[in-house]
Scaffold this motif. Sequence first.
Motif, short mmCIF file in Angstrom:
data_model
loop_
_atom_site.label_atom_id
_atom_site.label_comp_id
_atom_site.label_asym_id
_atom_site.label_seq_id
_atom_site.Cartn_x
_atom_site.Cartn_y
_atom_site.Cartn_z
N ARG A 1 -1.14 -12.83 -7.14
CA ARG A 1 -2.62 -12.85 -7.13
C ARG A 1 -3.22 -12.43 -5.78
O ARG A 1 -3.97 -13.19 -5.16
N PRO A 2 -2.91 -11.24 -5.30
CA PRO A 2 -3.48 -10.84 -4.00
C PRO A 2 -5.00 -10.76 -4.06
O PRO A 2 -5.57 -10.39 -5.07
N VAL A 3 -5.64 -11.12 -2.96
CA VAL A 3 -7.11 -11.05 -2.91
C VAL A 3 -7.58 -9.74 -2.29
O VAL A 3 -8.75 -9.39 -2.40
N VAL A 4 -6.67 -9.02 -1.63
CA VAL A 4 -6.97 -7.70 -1.06
C VAL A 4 -5.83 -6.76 -1.45
O VAL A 4 -4.66 -7.10 -1.28
N VAL A 5 -6.18 -5.58 -1.95
CA VAL A 5 -5.19 -4.56 -2.30
C VAL A 5 -5.65 -3.23 -1.74
O VAL A 5 -6.76 -2.78 -2.04
N GLU A 6 -4.80 -2.60 -0.94
CA GLU A 6 -5.06 -1.25 -0.44
C GLU A 6 -4.67 -0.28 -1.55
O GLU A 6 -3.52 -0.25 -1.97
N LEU A 7 -5.62 0.50 -2.04
CA LEU A 7 -5.36 1.38 -3.17
C LEU A 7 -4.88 2.76 -2.73
O LEU A 7 -4.24 3.47 -3.51
N ILE A 8 -5.24 3.19 -1.54
CA ILE A 8 -4.78 4.47 -1.02
C ILE A 8 -3.89 4.14 0.18
O ILE A 8 -4.36 3.64 1.20
N CYS A 9 -2.61 4.39 0.02
CA CYS A 9 -1.65 4.00 1.05
C CYS A 9 -1.87 4.77 2.35
O CYS A 9 -2.32 5.92 2.34
N SER A 10 -1.56 4.14 3.45
CA SER A 10 -1.62 4.70 4.81
C SER A 10 -3.04 4.94 5.32
O SER A 10 -3.21 5.46 6.40
N THR A 11 -4.04 4.63 4.53
CA THR A 11 -5.43 4.78 4.98
C THR A 11 -6.20 3.58 4.44
O THR A 11 -5.70 2.81 3.63
#
Length: 161
Positions: A47-57
């Motif tokens: 259950r992450p509350v933050v997810v980076e959708l575009i990797c490396s940026t």
Amino acid sequence: MRASRAGAVVTAVTAGALLLAACSHPARTWAPPPVTMAACGGSAHARPVVVELICSTNDITARDLAWSAWGRPVTTASGTAVVDLCAAEDCHTGAYVSAPIVLVASGLARCGGHERYRRLQYVFVGTSPLAGLPANQDFSGYMSGAGRPGLPASQTVPLTC
């Protein structure tokens, strides 16, 4: 004598019942490890509350996520996307906007002894902040964007195992 014997029996039965009640513990059940998700090669979280959708940026980051049906074959989250519009244009200062977003995680698979989601899709609620901006733009010719991938053509993110 009979009354004292009856009293002794009642006392013994009561003491035995109390002893059994004090010694009984609720049955412990074994619970499997929680289902997790690992985005962009990062560590896996339930259950992450933050997810980076575009990797490396930080071009698109989903924040304040609230998940439903976590652990089932398909789970969804709603939250807020923070989008860098400069991911689709060559600008060096960043132009960040926020928009409501929904994530859909699916493709449960066993990874390293744990169940993990392997696919993540996202959709902006209402009007996309990326409407009208080019996808998969190549910034390799620009000094400020050398090696920068640009925005993806699809809204599907493979998750790491």
